[in-house]
Motif scaffolding. Sequence first.
Motif, PDB file in Angstrom:
ATOM      1  N   ILE A 214      34.756  30.226  44.635  1.00 55.12           N
ATOM      2  CA  ILE A 214      34.426  30.134  43.253  1.00 55.12           C
ATOM      3  C   ILE A 214      35.753  30.385  42.296  1.00 55.12           C
ATOM      4  O   ILE A 214      36.586  31.308  42.737  1.00 55.12           O
ATOM      5  CB  ILE A 214      33.519  31.381  42.804  1.00 55.12           C
ATOM      6  CG1 ILE A 214      32.109  31.365  43.662  1.00 55.12           C
ATOM      7  CG2 ILE A 214      33.060  31.674  41.252  1.00 55.12           C
ATOM      8  CD1 ILE A 214      31.212  32.344  43.567  1.00 55.12           C
ATOM      9  N   ASN A 215      35.647  29.670  41.322  1.00 55.09           N
ATOM     10  CA  ASN A 215      37.187  29.606  40.698  1.00 55.09           C
ATOM     11  C   ASN A 215      36.969  30.097  39.341  1.00 55.09           C
ATOM     12  O   ASN A 215      35.771  30.090  38.575  1.00 55.09           O
ATOM     13  CB  ASN A 215      37.783  28.307  40.599  1.00 55.09           C
ATOM     14  CG  ASN A 215      38.490  27.819  41.434  1.00 55.09           C
ATOM     15  OD1 ASN A 215      39.476  28.230  41.991  1.00 55.09           O
ATOM     16  ND2 ASN A 215      37.563  26.673  42.263  1.00 55.09           N
ATOM     17  N   TYR A 216      37.966  31.173  38.753  1.00 56.07           N
ATOM     18  CA  TYR A 216      37.578  31.840  37.561  1.00 56.07           C
ATOM     19  C   TYR A 216      38.986  31.558  36.735  1.00 56.07           C
ATOM     20  O   TYR A 216      40.091  31.517  37.287  1.00 56.07           O
ATOM     21  CB  TYR A 216      37.813  33.346  37.831  1.00 56.07           C
ATOM     22  CG  TYR A 216      36.797  33.888  38.504  1.00 56.07           C
ATOM     23  CD1 TYR A 216      35.344  34.178  37.769  1.00 56.07           C
ATOM     24  CD2 TYR A 216      36.787  34.106  39.927  1.00 56.07           C
ATOM     25  CE1 TYR A 216      34.559  34.919  38.727  1.00 56.07           C
ATOM     26  CE2 TYR A 216      35.709  34.654  40.475  1.00 56.07           C
ATOM     27  CZ  TYR A 216      34.498  34.987  40.008  1.00 56.07           C
ATOM     28  OH  TYR A 216      33.497  35.436  40.608  1.00 56.07           O
ATOM     29  N   ASP A 217      38.859  31.292  35.375  1.00 53.26           N
ATOM     30  CA  ASP A 217      39.929  30.899  34.589  1.00 53.26           C
ATOM     31  C   ASP A 217      40.744  32.347  34.250  1.00 53.26           C
ATOM     32  O   ASP A 217      39.930  33.136  33.802  1.00 53.26           O
ATOM     33  CB  ASP A 217      39.840  30.333  33.268  1.00 53.26           C
ATOM     34  CG  ASP A 217      38.905  29.052  33.414  1.00 53.26           C
ATOM     35  OD1 ASP A 217      39.499  28.450  34.447  1.00 53.26           O
ATOM     36  OD2 ASP A 217      38.166  28.404  32.388  1.00 53.26           O
ATOM     37  N   VAL A 218      42.077  32.562  34.555  1.00 48.91           N
ATOM     38  CA  VAL A 218      42.704  33.567  34.484  1.00 48.91           C
ATOM     39  C   VAL A 218      43.715  33.439  33.180  1.00 48.91           C
ATOM     40  O   VAL A 218      44.550  32.601  33.211  1.00 48.91           O
ATOM     41  CB  VAL A 218      43.608  33.958  35.627  1.00 48.91           C
ATOM     42  CG1 VAL A 218      44.324  35.347  35.367  1.00 48.91           C
ATOM     43  CG2 VAL A 218      42.494  34.134  36.619  1.00 48.91           C
ATOM     44  N   ASP A 219      43.540  34.198  32.123  1.00 49.01           N
ATOM     45  CA  ASP A 219      44.376  34.450  30.843  1.00 49.01           C
ATOM     46  C   ASP A 219      45.625  35.204  31.238  1.00 49.01           C
ATOM     47  O   ASP A 219      45.351  36.441  31.283  1.00 49.01           O
ATOM     48  CB  ASP A 219      43.774  34.811  29.836  1.00 49.01           C
ATOM     49  CG  ASP A 219      44.615  34.644  28.411  1.00 49.01           C
ATOM     50  OD1 ASP A 219      45.757  34.301  28.783  1.00 49.01           O
ATOM     51  OD2 ASP A 219      43.844  34.976  27.510  1.00 49.01           O
ATOM     52  N   LEU A 220      46.821  34.917  31.702  1.00 47.40           N
ATOM     53  CA  LEU A 220      48.002  35.556  31.778  1.00 47.40           C
ATOM     54  C   LEU A 220      48.931  35.833  30.711  1.00 47.40           C
ATOM     55  O   LEU A 220      49.965  36.266  30.640  1.00 47.40           O
ATOM     56  CB  LEU A 220      48.777  35.269  32.818  1.00 47.40           C
ATOM     57  CG  LEU A 220      47.869  34.737  34.235  1.00 47.40           C
ATOM     58  CD1 LEU A 220      48.925  34.093  35.095  1.00 47.40           C
ATOM     59  CD2 LEU A 220      47.542  36.061  34.840  1.00 47.40           C
ATOM     60  N   ASN A 221      48.211  35.509  29.207  1.00 49.86           N
ATOM     61  CA  ASN A 221      49.381  35.401  28.056  1.00 49.86           C
ATOM     62  C   ASN A 221      49.665  36.782  27.747  1.00 49.86           C
ATOM     63  O   ASN A 221      50.558  37.014  27.130  1.00 49.86           O
ATOM     64  CB  ASN A 221      48.422  34.917  26.941  1.00 49.86           C
ATOM     65  CG  ASN A 221      48.551  33.170  27.373  1.00 49.86           C
ATOM     66  OD1 ASN A 221      49.353  32.714  27.990  1.00 49.86           O
ATOM     67  ND2 ASN A 221      47.312  32.565  26.764  1.00 49.86           N
ATOM     68  N   HIS A 222      48.583  37.693  28.169  1.00 53.78           N
ATOM     69  CA  HIS A 222      49.265  39.027  27.492  1.00 53.78           C
ATOM     70  C   HIS A 222      50.149  39.819  28.575  1.00 53.78           C
ATOM     71  O   HIS A 222      50.627  40.946  28.432  1.00 53.78           O
ATOM     72  CB  HIS A 222      47.995  40.011  27.596  1.00 53.78           C
ATOM     73  CG  HIS A 222      47.152  40.281  28.839  1.00 53.78           C
ATOM     74  ND1 HIS A 222      46.686  39.269  29.599  1.00 53.78           N
ATOM     75  CD2 HIS A 222      46.950  41.326  29.684  1.00 53.78           C
ATOM     76  CE1 HIS A 222      46.114  39.751  30.773  1.00 53.78           C
ATOM     77  NE2 HIS A 222      46.451  41.056  30.903  1.00 53.78           N
TER      78      HIS A 222
END
Length: 270
Positions: A214-222
């Motif tokens: 299962i893939n999750y979108d990960v927001d690393l911008n912070h």
Amino acid sequence: MFAGFNLQGLDTDFLSSYKGAGEVAFNQQKNHIRKELDRFVLDDGSIDGSALQNDWFPEVEADIFLSHSHGDHKLTMAFAAMLEGEFGLTAFIDSCVWGYANDLLKKIDDVYCRNETGATYNYDKRNYSTSHVHMMLSTALTKMMDKTECLIFVNTPNSITTRDAVKDKTKSPWIYSEIATSSALRKKKPRRHNELLKKAYFEHSAGETKSLDINYDVDLNHLKDLSTFDIAQWRNAMRVLPMEDLDLHPLDQLYKEKKVLDFKFEAYHG
């Protein structure tokens, strides 16, 4: 939590001299956790979830929360040893906590979740026990992230897969949860910053089977980008501090180099 970093390019060559020390430190943290399940059974036969969570998933005193993939376990242990050896900083390795989830589940399921024959587990009971243990684990990790001053995500191909130029993805639900939580956590300035700002103010005033993926979108911008070059620069800067800055906290030097600190603090301490 005050600041977070996205560390890329970390490799075993950079940390080769810390491998043994990393395993020793990890085992010391691991030994805090006890495993006697019957200690948490109440008079009515139910399990004391709060006491069990505190025992199996304890809050360790640490400066830095290290989020990493299971595949980078040894690499992360060596990195934690380097942080201790070079900067005097204690790192909490998240697998110290989630590494015990399956052990705890097995202990609970063997007692509470078997079918009448004892040869197999009851599906519904297993779902119930898993939800409780994973909730304990998620709560423990959130508390640790909130308690530590800094989070460093060890970003390797084991943890993040880049599918296109826009989105990073992970197959780990724990990495997804940790990164998402770190984005939502309140940002707390270290107490030493407030004290220095007060001082500055007064001085100024005075002056194998098919797996489930299962893939999750990960927001690393912070998270601020961090590299092995940055860490080497950080280490070198701490080794040659001028006399008047010898009391500078190692993390403040990192924040300063990566422009995490606000202008007033940098101007006062810089």
